[in-house]
Design an enzyme around this catalytic site. Structure first.
Site, short mmCIF file in Angstrom:
data_model
loop_
_atom_site.label_atom_id
_atom_site.label_comp_id
_atom_site.label_asym_id
_atom_site.label_seq_id
_atom_site.Cartn_x
_atom_site.Cartn_y
_atom_site.Cartn_z
N CYS A 31 0.83 -1.20 0.00
CA CYS A 31 0.00 0.00 0.00
C CYS A 31 0.87 1.26 0.00
O CYS A 31 0.57 2.23 -0.70
CB CYS A 31 -0.95 0.00 1.19
SG CYS A 31 -0.14 -0.16 2.80
N HIS A 57 1.89 5.17 9.64
CA HIS A 57 1.00 4.11 9.15
C HIS A 57 0.04 3.63 10.23
O HIS A 57 0.41 3.48 11.40
CB HIS A 57 1.85 2.93 8.67
CG HIS A 57 1.15 1.98 7.75
ND1 HIS A 57 0.13 1.15 8.16
CD2 HIS A 57 1.32 1.73 6.43
CE1 HIS A 57 -0.28 0.43 7.14
NE2 HIS A 57 0.42 0.77 6.07
#
Length: 480
Positions: A292, A319
């Site tokens: 991602c 994150h």
């Protein structure tokens, strides 16, 4: 008295706007369900949207292109599209309305104008739908299932036929799987129906049968027993991470291609929009959709490398915590990841800096990277601190990024945010893997610091689906 009259006029105007919007929504849905023509507004989905959502997108479009685009403009273009014979397509009605505004004389006849803009559709060949199997049913697997079934339409592209999990499949397991698909703490309710079919070990999603298959080894499965053939296997388990292990999927009867939703060794790591065209699906059987974070930073880095050149830089990704971490302090293979995910900021490593070079070879060895996991369940941020080959200004950097977000090969990958106060919860549900925070850009001669947000689940899942369509050769005619 005059103020009251103005108010009444405003109310009537807003009512007319909403009436126009409802008419527009009807055409959008008719085009999708009757003709497999999907309309988007500067990449933002329009199918099954409410009037207030569409009007908000119109306001974004108006600000994005700095032109007074209205819902009436969008309606006129949609009506013109209705009158044209087109193949299965994905069309950006925002771009068409913008081009119409720039060429008012040519756009007097909306049908002729749109017909000219979409003339390349005549040469587009019909596509054969592709069977898809999800191998694993975790966070990414369930989002892929949602999106595949929501965008099923007439079934002319990707068809979700089965989901493979480990362990027994019985009525209780099916009910739990159905519940997890139906309701999600982050992405909320699935806008569809999910029922169980214990007799056939299946879920009925939006009225369509999706078989649940139990298997410990991928090569043991005979997909043809379920009427599945030549299938694309999307492995979202993370259990198989190299070419040899992933090749086991190809030994299953009825499987022909494999796509893993993670970085992998010995196979092409792809960021769709950047390097997917370098690999011919007729010659390559196994693909990786990378990570991602790699999908978030690579499109923006490509723009900067192509336009300014990058000497070196550092990536820090903030994150969301993931299932790999512990809910409370406990043993873990990594010291810090063993600490309670929802209570701590956790420094950890990321391979995204090195992974970028697989898509952009010119950046080999130029980027360092690290990550901090923070106590949010979804929504992440990449901070890029870069040294360029030339002096730049904030205005120039933003203008270049905006241009690529509006036209070219990266329009699906980069969303240009105009929001003054963007925070992580705002970007949840964004289909683009990279959301460029234009208000946060910092420049100092050759040094720039840019902020790229990303929905590490939803935005990434859409990148996986884009790559899956490329592999399956079911990409429709598109106009962006």
């Amino acid at each position: 008295m005059s103020a009251n009259l103005n108010y009444e006029e405003e109310v009537l105007s807003e009512a007319q706007n909403r009436r126009t919007t409802v008419e527009f929504i009807t055409i959008v849905n008719d085009l999708w369900y009757d003709k497999s023509i999907e309309l988007v507004l500067f990449k933002n989905p329009l199918v099954d949207k409410r009037a207030s959502e569409v009007l908000n997108l119109i306001n974004y479009a108006k600000e994005f292109v700095s032109k007074p685009i209205t819902i009436k403009d969008a309606l006129d273009i949609a009506k013109a599209i209705q009158q044209i014979d087109l193949p299965s397509s994905k069309l950006d009605i925002g771009k068409l309305a913008y081009e119409c505004y720039l060429q008012p004389k040519k756009c007097k006849d909306k049908v002729a104008f749109v017909q000219h803009k979409l003339k390349d559709a005549k040469t587009y060949k019909n596509i054969e739908p592709k069977d898809v199997v999800l191998y694993g049913f975790g966070r990414i697997g369930r989002l892929l299932a949602r999106e595949l079934m929501t965008k099923m339409g007439k079934g002319s592209q990707l068809r979700l036929r089965a989901i493979v999990t480990r362990g027994p499949i019985n009525e209780t397991v099916l009910e739990k799987r159905a519940s997890l698909l139906s309701v999600d703490s982050v992405h909320r309710d699935f806008l569809g129906t999910v029922q169980t079919d214990p007799e056939n070990n299946a879920l009925i999603i939006n009225g369509t049968t999706v078989f649940m298959i139990s298997a410990n080894n991928p090569e043991e499965i005979d997909y043809t027993k379920y009427g599945i053939k030549d299938a694309l296997i999307i492995d979202n388990t993370g259990a198989f991470r190299d070419k040899e292990a992933l090749s086991r999927h190809l030994k299953a009867t009825g499987a022909s291609k494999v796509l893993i939703t993670a970085p992998a060794k010995g196979i092409p790591n792809i960021v769709h929009g950047v390097n997917h065209k370098q690999y011919n699906p007729d010659k390559v059987a196994i693909f990786s959709a990378a990570s991602c974070t790699t999908n978030a930073i690579t499109p923006v880095l490509k723009v900067l490398e192509d336009n300014f050149g990058i000497k070196k830089g550092h990536l820090e990704t903030i994150h969301a915590y993931t299932n790999d971490q512990n809910l409370v302090d406990n043993m873990h293979s990594k010291y810090r990841r063993g600490r309670a995910a929802a209570l701590n900021m956790v420094i950890t490593e990321t391979g995204a800096g090195a992974a970028v070079a697989k898509a952009i070879p010119a950046l080999e060895g130029k980027l360092t990277s690290n990550a901090i996991r923070v106590p949010v369940p979804n929504g992440s941020l990449a901070i890029l601190n870069l040294q360029l080959n030339t002096m730049v200004s904030k205005e120039r950097v933003n203008a270049i990024i905006k241009k690529y977000a509006l036209e070219g090969d990266l329009v699906e990958q980069i969303k240009y945010s105009l929001d003054n106060e963007l925070v992580s919860s705002d970007i949840i549900g964004t289909t683009a893997p990279a959301i460029f925070d234009s208000k946060a850009t910092i420049t100092d001669k050759e040094t720039i610091v840019i902020y790229v947000w990303y929905d590490n689940e939803y935005g990434y899942s859409h990148q996986v689906i884009r790559l899956a369509k490329h592999i399956a050769k079911v990409r429709r005619f598109t106009y962006y």
